[in-house]
Design a protein around this motif. Structure first.
Motif, PDB file in Angstrom:
ATOM      1  N   SER A  83       0.930  -1.170  -0.047  1.00  0.00           N
ATOM      2  CA  SER A  83      -0.090  -0.027  -0.189  1.00  0.00           C
ATOM      3  C   SER A  83       1.053   1.217   0.093  1.00  0.00           C
ATOM      4  O   SER A  83       2.130   1.274   0.431  1.00  0.00           O
ATOM      5  N   GLY A  84       0.468   2.508  -0.274  1.00  0.00           N
ATOM      6  CA  GLY A  84       1.088   3.564   0.133  1.00  0.00           C
ATOM      7  C   GLY A  84       1.699   3.761   1.339  1.00  0.00           C
ATOM      8  O   GLY A  84       2.755   3.992   1.609  1.00  0.00           O
ATOM      9  N   ALA A  85       0.901   3.477   2.503  1.00  0.00           N
ATOM     10  CA  ALA A  85       1.326   3.538   3.808  1.00  0.00           C
ATOM     11  C   ALA A  85       2.413   2.312   4.060  1.00  0.00           C
ATOM     12  O   ALA A  85       3.509   2.776   4.633  1.00  0.00           O
TER      13      ALA A  85
ATOM     14  N   TYR B  68      -0.831  14.323   3.581  1.00  0.00           N
ATOM     15  CA  TYR B  68      -1.822  13.316   3.555  1.00  0.00           C
ATOM     16  C   TYR B  68      -1.694  13.023   5.209  1.00  0.00           C
ATOM     17  O   TYR B  68      -0.687  12.638   5.647  1.00  0.00           O
TER      18      TYR B  68
ATOM     19  N   GLU C  97       5.159  16.769  -0.693  1.00  0.00           N
ATOM     20  CA  GLU C  97       3.904  16.166  -1.047  1.00  0.00           C
ATOM     21  C   GLU C  97       3.478  17.056  -2.217  1.00  0.00           C
ATOM     22  O   GLU C  97       3.055  18.321  -1.955  1.00  0.00           O
TER      23      GLU C  97
ATOM     24  N   ASN D 254      -2.310  16.777  -0.046  1.00  0.00           N
ATOM     25  CA  ASN D 254      -3.866  16.145   0.168  1.00  0.00           C
ATOM     26  C   ASN D 254      -4.263  16.418   1.505  1.00  0.00           C
ATOM     27  O   ASN D 254      -3.632  16.007   2.297  1.00  0.00           O
TER      28      ASN D 254
ATOM     29  N   ASP E  61       6.134  12.808  -2.243  1.00  0.00           N
ATOM     30  CA  ASP E  61       4.904  11.844  -2.652  1.00  0.00           C
ATOM     31  C   ASP E  61       4.180  12.435  -3.555  1.00  0.00           C
ATOM     32  O   ASP E  61       3.436  13.628  -3.448  1.00  0.00           O
TER      33      ASP E  61
ATOM     34  N   THR F 170       1.488  11.321  -5.355  1.00  0.00           N
ATOM     35  CA  THR F 170       0.309  10.548  -5.563  1.00  0.00           C
ATOM     36  C   THR F 170      -0.721  11.278  -6.477  1.00  0.00           C
ATOM     37  O   THR F 170      -1.339  10.654  -7.392  1.00  0.00           O
TER      38      THR F 170
ATOM     39  N   SER G 155       0.765   6.580  -3.698  1.00  0.00           N
ATOM     40  CA  SER G 155      -0.220   5.633  -3.426  1.00  0.00           C
ATOM     41  C   SER G 155      -0.634   5.187  -4.560  1.00  0.00           C
ATOM     42  O   SER G 155      -1.298   5.826  -5.223  1.00  0.00           O
TER      43      SER G 155
ATOM     44  N   THR H 121      -2.492   3.286  -5.353  1.00  0.00           N
ATOM     45  CA  THR H 121      -4.094   2.711  -5.010  1.00  0.00           C
ATOM     46  C   THR H 121      -5.137   3.915  -5.817  1.00  0.00           C
ATOM     47  O   THR H 121      -6.186   3.392  -6.233  1.00  0.00           O
ATOM     48  N   LYS H 122      -4.384   5.099  -6.151  1.00  0.00           N
ATOM     49  CA  LYS H 122      -5.107   6.069  -6.343  1.00  0.00           C
ATOM     50  C   LYS H 122      -4.955   6.296  -7.958  1.00  0.00           C
ATOM     51  O   LYS H 122      -5.518   5.207  -8.681  1.00  0.00           O
TER      52      LYS H 122
HETATM   53  N1  PLP Z   1       0.002   9.406   0.241  1.00  0.00           N
HETATM   54  C1  PLP Z   1      -1.241  10.121  -0.111  1.00  0.00           C
HETATM   55  C2  PLP Z   1      -1.029  11.417  -0.723  1.00  0.00           C
HETATM   56  C3  PLP Z   1      -2.384   9.508  -0.027  1.00  0.00           C
HETATM   57  O1  PLP Z   1      -3.362  10.182  -0.285  1.00  0.00           O
HETATM   58  C4  PLP Z   1      -2.505   8.484   0.423  1.00  0.00           C
HETATM   59  C5  PLP Z   1      -3.988   7.585   0.815  1.00  0.00           C
HETATM   60  O2  PLP Z   1      -5.021   8.294   0.809  1.00  0.00           O
HETATM   61  C6  PLP Z   1      -1.432   7.525   0.822  1.00  0.00           C
HETATM   62  C7  PLP Z   1      -0.428   8.338   0.928  1.00  0.00           C
HETATM   63  C8  PLP Z   1      -1.363   6.126   1.669  1.00  0.00           C
HETATM   64  O3  PLP Z   1      -1.700   5.233   0.580  1.00  0.00           O
HETATM   65  P1  PLP Z   1      -2.584   4.133   0.757  1.00  0.00           P
HETATM   66  O4  PLP Z   1      -4.026   4.278   1.097  1.00  0.00           O
HETATM   67  O5  PLP Z   1      -2.500   3.314  -0.516  1.00  0.00           O
HETATM   68  O6  PLP Z   1      -1.816   3.405   1.676  1.00  0.00           O
END
Ligand code: PLP
Length: 319
Positions: free
Chosen positions: A52-54, A78, A114, A118, A139, A141, A161, A163-164
Protein backbone atom coordinates in the motif's frame (compact mmCIF):
# COMPACT_ATOMS: atom_id res chain seq x y z
CA UNK A 1 2.02 -5.26 -26.40
CA UNK A 2 -0.80 -6.50 -24.22
CA UNK A 3 -0.36 -7.53 -20.63
CA UNK A 4 1.84 -10.33 -19.30
CA UNK A 5 -0.01 -13.31 -17.84
CA UNK A 6 -0.83 -13.06 -14.14
CA UNK A 7 1.48 -15.46 -12.29
CA UNK A 8 0.20 -16.12 -8.76
CA UNK A 9 2.78 -18.73 -7.89
CA UNK A 10 4.58 -18.35 -4.57
CA UNK A 11 7.49 -20.52 -5.70
CA UNK A 12 9.48 -21.34 -8.80
CA UNK A 13 11.60 -24.51 -9.14
CA UNK A 14 15.36 -24.16 -8.77
CA UNK A 15 17.35 -24.64 -11.94
CA UNK A 16 19.90 -27.46 -11.54
CA UNK A 17 19.75 -26.90 -7.80
CA UNK A 18 20.23 -23.13 -8.04
CA UNK A 19 17.59 -20.42 -7.42
CA UNK A 20 16.80 -18.54 -10.67
CA UNK A 21 15.53 -14.95 -11.05
CA UNK A 22 12.32 -15.96 -9.23
CA UNK A 23 12.22 -18.50 -6.42
CA UNK A 24 9.86 -17.26 -3.66
CA UNK A 25 7.15 -14.61 -4.03
CA UNK A 26 8.20 -12.47 -1.04
CA UNK A 27 11.51 -11.72 -2.81
CA UNK A 28 10.14 -11.01 -6.29
CA UNK A 29 7.52 -12.22 -8.75
CA UNK A 30 7.28 -11.81 -12.54
CA UNK A 31 4.09 -9.72 -12.55
CA UNK A 32 5.54 -7.35 -9.96
CA UNK A 33 8.79 -6.97 -11.87
CA UNK A 34 6.87 -6.19 -15.09
CA UNK A 35 4.79 -3.54 -13.29
CA UNK A 36 7.90 -2.07 -11.66
CA UNK A 37 9.58 -1.78 -15.04
CA UNK A 38 6.59 0.08 -16.49
CA UNK A 39 6.30 2.48 -13.55
CA UNK A 40 10.08 3.01 -13.39
CA UNK A 41 10.04 4.16 -17.02
CA UNK A 42 7.26 6.65 -16.29
CA UNK A 43 9.04 8.21 -13.32
CA UNK A 44 12.58 7.93 -14.69
CA UNK A 45 14.04 5.62 -12.04
CA UNK A 46 13.85 2.15 -10.55
CA UNK A 47 10.44 1.34 -9.05
CA UNK A 48 9.61 -0.94 -6.13
CA UNK A 49 6.06 -1.96 -5.30
CA UNK A 50 4.69 -2.28 -1.76
CA UNK A 51 1.42 -3.54 -0.34
CA UNK A 52 0.00 0.00 0.00
CA UNK A 53 1.08 3.63 -0.05
CA UNK A 54 1.30 3.55 3.74
CA UNK A 55 3.36 0.36 3.49
CA UNK A 56 5.73 2.12 1.11
CA UNK A 57 6.07 5.03 3.57
CA UNK A 58 6.76 2.61 6.42
CA UNK A 59 9.44 0.84 4.41
CA UNK A 60 11.18 4.10 3.45
CA UNK A 61 11.51 5.41 6.99
CA UNK A 62 12.36 2.10 8.65
CA UNK A 63 14.87 1.08 5.98
CA UNK A 64 16.61 4.40 5.40
CA UNK A 65 16.47 6.14 8.80
CA UNK A 66 17.68 5.26 12.29
CA UNK A 67 16.30 5.91 15.80
CA UNK A 68 16.88 9.57 16.72
CA UNK A 69 16.58 10.77 13.12
CA UNK A 70 14.14 13.54 12.23
CA UNK A 71 11.92 13.89 9.16
CA UNK A 72 10.91 17.36 7.99
CA UNK A 73 7.42 16.71 6.66
CA UNK A 74 5.23 19.09 4.66
CA UNK A 75 2.51 20.49 6.89
CA UNK A 76 -0.95 19.73 5.58
CA UNK A 77 0.20 16.59 3.77
CA UNK A 78 -1.82 13.36 3.72
CA UNK A 79 -3.11 12.88 7.24
CA UNK A 80 -2.14 9.20 7.32
CA UNK A 81 1.52 10.04 6.73
CA UNK A 82 1.90 12.16 9.86
CA UNK A 83 -0.23 9.64 11.77
CA UNK A 84 2.26 6.96 10.73
CA UNK A 85 5.21 9.12 11.82
CA UNK A 86 3.51 9.64 15.19
CA UNK A 87 3.04 5.87 15.47
CA UNK A 88 6.78 5.40 14.91
CA UNK A 89 7.77 7.96 17.57
CA UNK A 90 8.02 5.20 20.16
CA UNK A 91 10.75 3.62 17.98
CA UNK A 92 12.75 6.83 18.23
CA UNK A 93 11.73 8.49 14.98
CA UNK A 94 11.05 12.21 15.15
CA UNK A 95 9.33 14.56 12.75
CA UNK A 96 8.77 18.28 12.39
CA UNK A 97 6.21 19.88 10.12
CA UNK A 98 7.21 22.77 7.87
CA UNK A 99 5.75 24.93 5.12
CA UNK A 100 6.80 23.10 1.95
CA UNK A 101 6.53 26.25 -0.15
CA UNK A 102 9.67 27.40 1.74
CA UNK A 103 13.08 25.78 2.35
CA UNK A 104 13.12 22.79 4.75
CA UNK A 105 14.58 23.31 8.25
CA UNK A 106 18.19 22.40 9.05
CA UNK A 107 19.21 19.39 11.09
CA UNK A 108 16.88 16.79 9.59
CA UNK A 109 17.78 13.49 7.95
CA UNK A 110 14.90 13.25 5.45
CA UNK A 111 12.73 15.87 3.72
CA UNK A 112 9.21 14.65 2.96
CA UNK A 113 7.21 16.67 0.43
CA UNK A 114 3.82 16.12 -1.14
CA UNK A 115 2.92 17.33 -4.64
CA UNK A 116 0.29 18.66 -4.46
CA UNK A 117 -0.59 18.16 -0.79
CA UNK A 118 -3.77 16.35 0.14
CA UNK A 119 -6.14 18.11 0.93
CA UNK A 120 -4.53 21.58 0.93
CA UNK A 121 -3.16 21.37 -2.61
CA UNK A 122 0.06 23.30 -1.95
CA UNK A 123 3.06 22.61 -4.18
CA UNK A 124 6.54 22.17 -2.70
CA UNK A 125 9.51 24.38 -3.53
CA UNK A 126 11.49 21.51 -5.05
CA UNK A 127 14.55 23.60 -5.82
CA UNK A 128 14.83 24.76 -2.19
CA UNK A 129 14.42 21.17 -0.97
CA UNK A 130 16.98 19.82 -3.45
CA UNK A 131 19.53 22.30 -2.04
CA UNK A 132 19.08 20.74 1.43
CA UNK A 133 21.76 18.18 2.38
CA UNK A 134 19.19 15.52 3.41
CA UNK A 135 17.58 13.18 0.89
CA UNK A 136 14.28 14.47 -0.49
CA UNK A 137 11.17 12.33 -0.96
CA UNK A 138 8.20 13.57 -2.95
CA UNK A 139 4.85 11.89 -2.46
CA UNK A 140 3.55 12.52 -5.98
CA UNK A 141 0.33 10.51 -5.59
CA UNK A 142 -1.90 13.39 -6.68
CA UNK A 143 0.39 14.72 -9.43
CA UNK A 144 1.24 11.37 -11.07
CA UNK A 145 4.17 11.14 -13.52
CA UNK A 146 1.88 12.64 -16.17
CA UNK A 147 2.25 16.03 -14.47
CA UNK A 148 5.41 15.73 -12.38
CA UNK A 149 8.64 13.71 -12.48
CA UNK A 150 10.36 14.78 -9.24
CA UNK A 151 13.54 12.73 -9.86
CA UNK A 152 14.28 15.10 -12.76
CA UNK A 153 14.03 18.07 -10.38
CA UNK A 154 16.48 16.95 -7.74
CA UNK A 155 14.33 14.64 -5.60
CA UNK A 156 15.91 11.39 -4.42
CA UNK A 157 12.76 9.35 -3.91
CA UNK A 158 9.25 9.43 -5.32
CA UNK A 159 6.39 7.76 -3.50
CA UNK A 160 2.93 6.93 -4.81
CA UNK A 161 -0.18 5.54 -3.31
CA UNK A 162 -0.72 3.52 -6.50
CA UNK A 163 -4.14 2.77 -5.05
CA UNK A 164 -5.13 6.13 -6.52
CA UNK A 165 -4.50 7.46 -10.05
CA UNK A 166 -1.88 4.93 -11.15
CA UNK A 167 -4.23 1.96 -10.79
CA UNK A 168 -7.15 4.28 -11.30
CA UNK A 169 -10.26 2.14 -10.80
CA UNK A 170 -10.67 1.99 -7.00
CA UNK A 171 -10.13 -1.76 -6.93
CA UNK A 172 -6.58 -2.29 -5.69
CA UNK A 173 -4.45 -1.23 -2.71
CA UNK A 174 -0.84 -0.63 -3.72
CA UNK A 175 2.18 1.58 -3.05
CA UNK A 176 5.37 2.38 -4.92
CA UNK A 177 8.74 4.04 -4.37
CA UNK A 178 10.95 5.12 -7.27
CA UNK A 179 14.62 6.02 -6.87
CA UNK A 180 17.81 6.22 -8.94
CA UNK A 181 20.52 5.57 -6.39
CA UNK A 182 21.41 1.87 -6.58
CA UNK A 183 22.27 1.53 -2.89
CA UNK A 184 18.97 3.07 -1.86
CA UNK A 185 17.03 0.75 -4.14
CA UNK A 186 18.97 -2.29 -2.90
CA UNK A 187 18.37 -1.35 0.74
CA UNK A 188 14.63 -0.84 0.16
CA UNK A 189 14.39 -4.12 -1.74
CA UNK A 190 16.17 -5.96 1.08
CA UNK A 191 13.94 -4.39 3.73
CA UNK A 192 10.84 -5.20 1.71
CA UNK A 193 11.70 -8.89 1.48
CA UNK A 194 12.55 -9.09 5.16
CA UNK A 195 9.50 -7.17 6.39
CA UNK A 196 7.09 -8.72 3.89
CA UNK A 197 5.55 -5.34 2.96
CA UNK A 198 5.18 -6.69 -0.56
CA UNK A 199 2.66 -6.22 -3.35
CA UNK A 200 0.63 -9.23 -4.47
CA UNK A 201 0.74 -10.32 -8.14
CA UNK A 202 -2.96 -9.48 -8.63
CA UNK A 203 -2.35 -5.92 -7.45
CA UNK A 204 0.70 -5.57 -9.70
CA UNK A 205 -1.29 -6.84 -12.68
CA UNK A 206 -4.06 -4.32 -12.05
CA UNK A 207 -1.43 -1.58 -11.92
CA UNK A 208 -0.10 -2.68 -15.31
CA UNK A 209 -3.61 -2.49 -16.70
CA UNK A 210 -4.23 0.90 -15.10
CA UNK A 211 -1.01 2.36 -16.49
CA UNK A 212 -2.26 1.67 -20.04
CA UNK A 213 -4.83 4.45 -19.63
CA UNK A 214 -3.06 6.64 -17.04
CA UNK A 215 -2.26 9.55 -19.30
CA UNK A 216 -5.72 9.61 -20.91
CA UNK A 217 -7.45 9.46 -17.55
CA UNK A 218 -5.30 12.08 -15.86
CA UNK A 219 -5.52 14.53 -18.78
CA UNK A 220 -9.30 14.20 -18.82
CA UNK A 221 -9.51 14.60 -15.04
CA UNK A 222 -7.33 17.71 -15.25
CA UNK A 223 -9.51 19.23 -17.96
CA UNK A 224 -12.69 18.60 -15.96
CA UNK A 225 -11.20 19.67 -12.62
CA UNK A 226 -9.92 22.97 -14.08
CA UNK A 227 -13.41 23.83 -15.29
CA UNK A 228 -15.08 22.80 -12.03
CA UNK A 229 -12.56 24.84 -10.00
CA UNK A 230 -13.42 27.96 -12.02
CA UNK A 231 -17.16 27.43 -11.59
CA UNK A 232 -16.89 26.60 -7.89
CA UNK A 233 -14.96 29.84 -7.28
CA UNK A 234 -17.93 31.78 -8.60
CA UNK A 235 -20.54 29.90 -6.61
CA UNK A 236 -22.07 31.97 -3.78
CA UNK A 237 -21.93 29.05 -1.31
CA UNK A 238 -18.22 28.42 -1.90
CA UNK A 239 -15.68 30.39 0.16
CA UNK A 240 -12.29 29.02 -0.84
CA UNK A 241 -11.21 26.75 -3.69
CA UNK A 242 -7.85 24.97 -3.48
CA UNK A 243 -6.57 23.61 -6.78
CA UNK A 244 -2.98 23.20 -7.97
CA UNK A 245 -3.90 23.93 -11.58
CA UNK A 246 -3.43 20.32 -12.71
CA UNK A 247 -4.64 16.86 -11.68
CA UNK A 248 -8.05 15.75 -10.54
CA UNK A 249 -7.84 16.62 -6.84
CA UNK A 250 -9.20 19.81 -5.24
CA UNK A 251 -10.80 20.98 -2.04
CA UNK A 252 -13.18 23.81 -1.27
CA UNK A 253 -14.91 25.32 1.75
CA UNK A 254 -18.65 25.85 1.76
CA UNK A 255 -20.75 28.22 3.81
CA UNK A 256 -23.13 26.34 6.05
CA UNK A 257 -23.34 22.59 6.52
CA UNK A 258 -20.69 20.62 4.60
CA UNK A 259 -22.30 17.35 5.65
CA UNK A 260 -25.56 18.38 3.96
CA UNK A 261 -23.64 19.07 0.73
CA UNK A 262 -21.65 15.83 0.72
CA UNK A 263 -24.72 13.69 1.42
CA UNK A 264 -26.77 15.42 -1.28
CA UNK A 265 -24.71 14.43 -4.31
CA UNK A 266 -26.21 11.82 -6.64
CA UNK A 267 -23.49 11.21 -9.20
CA UNK A 268 -20.45 12.05 -7.07
CA UNK A 269 -19.93 9.26 -4.55
CA UNK A 270 -19.76 10.31 -0.89
CA UNK A 271 -16.72 8.23 0.00
CA UNK A 272 -13.10 8.57 1.01
CA UNK A 273 -10.13 7.87 -1.30
CA UNK A 274 -9.39 9.51 -4.63
CA UNK A 275 -7.95 9.02 -8.08
CA UNK A 276 -10.55 6.65 -9.49
CA UNK A 277 -12.83 6.69 -12.52
CA UNK A 278 -15.77 7.70 -10.30
CA UNK A 279 -15.76 11.13 -8.68
CA UNK A 280 -15.73 11.07 -4.88
CA UNK A 281 -16.27 13.82 -2.34
CA UNK A 282 -16.10 13.94 1.44
CA UNK A 283 -15.64 16.25 4.38
CA UNK A 284 -12.12 15.72 5.69
CA UNK A 285 -13.03 17.03 9.14
CA UNK A 286 -14.46 13.63 10.08
CA UNK A 287 -10.95 12.14 9.83
CA UNK A 288 -8.58 15.03 10.46
CA UNK A 289 -10.45 17.10 13.04
CA UNK A 290 -9.38 20.72 13.48
CA UNK A 291 -6.32 20.24 11.29
CA UNK A 292 -8.69 21.14 8.43
CA UNK A 293 -11.56 23.65 8.25
CA UNK A 294 -14.84 22.11 9.40
CA UNK A 295 -16.52 23.07 6.13
CA UNK A 296 -13.78 21.71 3.83
CA UNK A 297 -14.87 19.25 1.15
CA UNK A 298 -12.31 17.26 -0.83
CA UNK A 299 -13.33 16.43 -4.37
CA UNK A 300 -11.62 13.84 -6.53
CA UNK A 301 -12.76 14.40 -10.10
CA UNK A 302 -13.39 11.22 -12.07
CA UNK A 303 -14.13 10.55 -15.70
CA UNK A 304 -17.76 11.61 -15.83
CA UNK A 305 -19.05 14.34 -18.12
CA UNK A 306 -18.16 17.80 -16.81
CA UNK A 307 -21.69 19.18 -17.23
CA UNK A 308 -23.18 16.26 -15.31
CA UNK A 309 -20.68 16.78 -12.52
CA UNK A 310 -21.39 20.49 -12.37
CA UNK A 311 -25.16 19.86 -12.31
CA UNK A 312 -24.63 17.47 -9.41
CA UNK A 313 -22.46 19.95 -7.48
CA UNK A 314 -24.96 22.76 -8.07
CA UNK A 315 -27.90 20.75 -6.81
CA UNK A 316 -25.92 19.51 -3.79
CA UNK A 317 -24.81 23.06 -2.95
CA UNK A 318 -28.39 24.26 -3.00
CA UNK A 319 -29.75 21.34 -0.98
N1 PLP B 1 -0.06 9.43 0.15
C1 PLP B 1 -1.14 10.13 -0.23
C2 PLP B 1 -0.97 11.49 -0.83
C3 PLP B 1 -2.42 9.59 -0.07
O1 PLP B 1 -3.51 10.29 -0.46
C4 PLP B 1 -2.55 8.29 0.50
C5 PLP B 1 -3.86 7.66 0.73
O2 PLP B 1 -4.89 8.26 0.81
C6 PLP B 1 -1.39 7.62 0.91
C7 PLP B 1 -0.16 8.21 0.70
C8 PLP B 1 -1.47 6.25 1.53
O3 PLP B 1 -1.74 5.30 0.52
P1 PLP B 1 -2.55 3.94 0.75
O4 PLP B 1 -3.95 4.32 1.11
O5 PLP B 1 -2.42 3.25 -0.58
O6 PLP B 1 -1.88 3.20 1.85
Amino acid sequence: MGLPPLDRSTLWPFEAGEPGEFYYQRYAHPTGVAAERALGELDGGEALLFSSGAGASTAVVLALLAPGDTIAVAEGCYYGTTTLFRELERWGLKHVEFDQTQAPPDGVQLVWLEAPSNPFLTMPDLAAAAAHPAPVLVDATAATPVHLRPLEQGADLVLHSATKYLSGHSDVLLGAVIARDEQTVARLREFRSRSGIVAAPDAAWLLLRGLKTLELRVRRQTETAKELAVRLKEHPRVETVRYAGFGGLMSFDVTGDAKKVETSTRLIVNATSLGGADSTMESRHRWEGDRVPKNLLRLSVGLEDVEKLWADLEQALSA
